[in-house]
Design a protein around this motif. Sequence first.
Motif, PDB file in Angstrom:
ATOM      1  N   GLY A 123       0.972  -1.243  -0.041  1.00 27.94           N
ATOM      2  CA  GLY A 123      -0.018   0.061   0.011  1.00 27.94           C
ATOM      3  C   GLY A 123       0.869   1.497   0.098  1.00 27.94           C
ATOM      4  O   GLY A 123       2.170   1.069   0.115  1.00 27.94           O
ATOM      5  N   GLU A 124       0.065   2.445   0.082  1.00 21.45           N
ATOM      6  CA  GLU A 124       0.974   3.692   0.052  1.00 21.45           C
ATOM      7  C   GLU A 124       0.254   4.690   1.035  1.00 21.45           C
ATOM      8  O   GLU A 124      -1.130   4.666   1.042  1.00 21.45           O
ATOM      9  N   LEU A 125       1.043   5.258   1.683  1.00 22.07           N
ATOM     10  CA  LEU A 125       0.491   5.956   2.997  1.00 22.07           C
ATOM     11  C   LEU A 125      -0.439   7.291   2.414  1.00 22.07           C
ATOM     12  O   LEU A 125      -0.012   7.855   1.560  1.00 22.07           O
ATOM     13  N   ARG A 126      -1.608   7.129   2.973  1.00 27.90           N
ATOM     14  CA  ARG A 126      -2.582   8.433   2.759  1.00 27.90           C
ATOM     15  C   ARG A 126      -3.623   8.736   3.833  1.00 27.90           C
ATOM     16  O   ARG A 126      -3.616   7.690   4.542  1.00 27.90           O
ATOM     17  N   ARG A 127      -3.776   9.635   4.121  1.00 32.16           N
ATOM     18  CA  ARG A 127      -4.947   9.893   5.264  1.00 32.16           C
ATOM     19  C   ARG A 127      -6.438   9.703   4.869  1.00 32.16           C
ATOM     20  O   ARG A 127      -6.826   9.856   3.531  1.00 32.16           O
ATOM     21  N   GLY A 128      -7.151   8.891   5.766  1.00 35.51           N
ATOM     22  CA  GLY A 128      -8.357   8.460   5.558  1.00 35.51           C
ATOM     23  C   GLY A 128      -9.378   9.390   6.046  1.00 35.51           C
ATOM     24  O   GLY A 128      -8.927  10.585   6.553  1.00 35.51           O
TER      25      GLY A 128
END
Length: 106
Positions: A61-66
Amino acid sequence: MELGESIAQTIAREVREETGLEVELTRLVGIYSDPRHVIAYSNGEVRQQFSICFACHVVGGELRRGDESSDIGFFPKEQLASLNIQPSIRLRLQHFLDDRAEAVIV
């Protein structure tokens, strides 16, 4: 937790939704409760909250804000002392970093 999910599936889904990361569960860090942490809802329901904290290993995965996250990131443990972290979360992080042989139950 969704109907039909195991706890491991729930953890993987929630982490993916809130961070964009795919994880594998590695260990139970602890179970945390506070009898003073009581929430009274407008419909009259009253609950005492608890949380179960797990350590996970990132596998993709790739770090992103939910939607439920205000900010996310990776930080070296030496930087944690300078960050504004709620005390109960700071305790859980310390228990994770202690790499205890047994889970904490408080």
